[in-house]
Motif scaffolding. Structure first.
Motif, PDB file in Angstrom:
ATOM      1  N   PRO A   3       0.798  -1.222   0.000  1.00  0.00           N
ATOM      2  CA  PRO A   3       0.000   0.000   0.000  1.00  0.00           C
ATOM      3  C   PRO A   3       0.829   1.270   0.000  1.00  0.00           C
ATOM      4  N   ASP A   4       2.029   1.227   0.560  1.00  0.00           N
ATOM      5  CA  ASP A   4       2.819   2.454   0.615  1.00  0.00           C
ATOM      6  C   ASP A   4       3.434   2.811  -0.739  1.00  0.00           C
ATOM      7  N   LEU A   5       3.292   1.942  -1.744  1.00  0.00           N
ATOM      8  CA  LEU A   5       3.804   2.254  -3.071  1.00  0.00           C
ATOM      9  C   LEU A   5       2.699   2.321  -4.117  1.00  0.00           C
ATOM     10  N   ASP A   6       1.428   2.401  -3.686  1.00  0.00           N
ATOM     11  CA  ASP A   6       0.347   2.520  -4.650  1.00  0.00           C
ATOM     12  C   ASP A   6       0.530   3.767  -5.513  1.00  0.00           C
ATOM     13  N   PHE A   7       1.007   4.853  -4.927  1.00  0.00           N
ATOM     14  CA  PHE A   7       1.320   6.064  -5.675  1.00  0.00           C
ATOM     15  C   PHE A   7       2.817   6.063  -5.942  1.00  0.00           C
ATOM     16  N   VAL A  24      19.375   5.748 -13.389  1.00  0.00           N
ATOM     17  CA  VAL A  24      18.713   4.831 -12.477  1.00  0.00           C
ATOM     18  C   VAL A  24      17.691   5.613 -11.681  1.00  0.00           C
ATOM     19  N   GLU A  25      16.495   5.057 -11.520  1.00  0.00           N
ATOM     20  CA  GLU A  25      15.459   5.678 -10.702  1.00  0.00           C
ATOM     21  C   GLU A  25      15.097   4.745  -9.565  1.00  0.00           C
ATOM     22  N   ILE A  26      14.723   5.335  -8.440  1.00  0.00           N
ATOM     23  CA  ILE A  26      14.289   4.545  -7.293  1.00  0.00           C
ATOM     24  C   ILE A  26      12.924   5.022  -6.825  1.00  0.00           C
ATOM     25  N   ASN A  27      12.199   4.130  -6.225  1.00  0.00           N
ATOM     26  CA  ASN A  27      10.910   4.408  -5.608  1.00  0.00           C
ATOM     27  C   ASN A  27      10.954   3.740  -4.237  1.00  0.00           C
ATOM     28  N   LEU A  28      10.914   4.558  -3.199  1.00  0.00           N
ATOM     29  CA  LEU A  28      11.064   4.030  -1.847  1.00  0.00           C
ATOM     30  C   LEU A  28       9.754   4.089  -1.082  1.00  0.00           C
ATOM     31  N   GLY A  29       9.465   3.016  -0.376  1.00  0.00           N
ATOM     32  CA  GLY A  29       8.328   2.967   0.531  1.00  0.00           C
ATOM     33  C   GLY A  29       8.814   2.526   1.901  1.00  0.00           C
ATOM     34  N   ASP A  30       7.897   2.391   2.837  1.00  0.00           N
ATOM     35  CA  ASP A  30       8.269   1.965   4.182  1.00  0.00           C
ATOM     36  C   ASP A  30       8.728   0.509   4.220  1.00  0.00           C
ATOM     37  N   GLU A  31       8.147  -0.319   3.358  1.00  0.00           N
ATOM     38  CA  GLU A  31       8.412  -1.754   3.409  1.00  0.00           C
ATOM     39  C   GLU A  31       9.244  -2.274   2.245  1.00  0.00           C
ATOM     40  N   VAL A  32       9.299  -1.528   1.139  1.00  0.00           N
ATOM     41  CA  VAL A  32      10.009  -1.993  -0.057  1.00  0.00           C
ATOM     42  C   VAL A  32      10.730  -0.841  -0.738  1.00  0.00           C
ATOM     43  N   GLY A  33      11.690  -1.205  -1.583  1.00  0.00           N
ATOM     44  CA  GLY A  33      12.366  -0.267  -2.463  1.00  0.00           C
ATOM     45  C   GLY A  33      12.380  -0.848  -3.856  1.00  0.00           C
ATOM     46  N   GLU A  34      12.222   0.005  -4.857  1.00  0.00           N
ATOM     47  CA  GLU A  34      12.204  -0.445  -6.239  1.00  0.00           C
ATOM     48  C   GLU A  34      13.260   0.333  -7.031  1.00  0.00           C
ATOM     49  N   VAL A  35      13.792  -0.322  -8.060  1.00  0.00           N
ATOM     50  CA  VAL A  35      14.821   0.268  -8.911  1.00  0.00           C
ATOM     51  C   VAL A  35      14.440  -0.018 -10.357  1.00  0.00           C
ATOM     52  N   ARG A  36      14.646   0.976 -11.245  1.00  0.00           N
ATOM     53  CA  ARG A  36      14.413   0.753 -12.676  1.00  0.00           C
ATOM     54  C   ARG A  36      15.345   1.620 -13.507  1.00  0.00           C
ATOM     55  N   ALA A  43      10.074  -1.574 -19.209  1.00  0.00           N
ATOM     56  CA  ALA A  43      10.730  -2.885 -19.091  1.00  0.00           C
ATOM     57  C   ALA A  43      10.566  -3.495 -17.702  1.00  0.00           C
ATOM     58  N   GLY A  44       9.999  -2.735 -16.785  1.00  0.00           N
ATOM     59  CA  GLY A  44       9.776  -3.250 -15.445  1.00  0.00           C
ATOM     60  C   GLY A  44      10.780  -2.694 -14.451  1.00  0.00           C
ATOM     61  N   HIS A  45      10.742  -3.244 -13.262  1.00  0.00           N
ATOM     62  CA  HIS A  45      11.617  -2.781 -12.189  1.00  0.00           C
ATOM     63  C   HIS A  45      11.928  -3.945 -11.256  1.00  0.00           C
ATOM     64  N   LEU A  46      12.918  -3.739 -10.428  1.00  0.00           N
ATOM     65  CA  LEU A  46      13.272  -4.718  -9.407  1.00  0.00           C
ATOM     66  C   LEU A  46      12.723  -4.228  -8.078  1.00  0.00           C
ATOM     67  N   ARG A  47      12.153  -5.135  -7.300  1.00  0.00           N
ATOM     68  CA  ARG A  47      11.586  -4.778  -5.994  1.00  0.00           C
ATOM     69  C   ARG A  47      12.318  -5.563  -4.911  1.00  0.00           C
ATOM     70  N   PHE A  48      12.683  -4.857  -3.849  1.00  0.00           N
ATOM     71  CA  PHE A  48      13.401  -5.435  -2.727  1.00  0.00           C
ATOM     72  C   PHE A  48      12.673  -5.128  -1.430  1.00  0.00           C
ATOM     73  N   SER A  49      12.817  -5.991  -0.444  1.00  0.00           N
ATOM     74  CA  SER A  49      12.326  -5.642   0.890  1.00  0.00           C
ATOM     75  C   SER A  49      13.153  -4.456   1.370  1.00  0.00           C
ATOM     76  N   ALA A  50      12.660  -3.740   2.364  1.00  0.00           N
ATOM     77  CA  ALA A  50      13.378  -2.571   2.884  1.00  0.00           C
ATOM     78  C   ALA A  50      14.775  -2.962   3.374  1.00  0.00           C
TER      79      ALA A  50
END
Length: 67
Positions: A3-7, A24-36, A43-50
């Protein structure tokens, strides 16, 4: 989806150059981080736990990925 990455709020790395080079771009949330790749957003992105994302960033800052 967490939910913290819905936006999505992607931020480009301050190390990316303005000449169309490595971006490189990142999208950070409380529980996960994403990189693309900003040049291939569809082409998508990679998602990692915090925790995994924090470990990745720490290793990158310590130059542990240099060959």
């Amino acid at each position: 989806m967490s939910p913290d990455l819905d936006f999505k709020h992607w931020r480009k790395s301050s190390y990316s150059n303005t000449n169309g080079g490595d971006c490189v771009e990142i999208n950070l949330g409380d529980e996960v981080g994403e990189v693309r790749d900003s040049k291939a957003k569809d082409a998508g992105h990679l998602r990692f736990s915090a925790g995994a994302f924090a470990s990745f960033v720490k290793a990158a800052r310590e130059c542990r990925f240099d060959g």
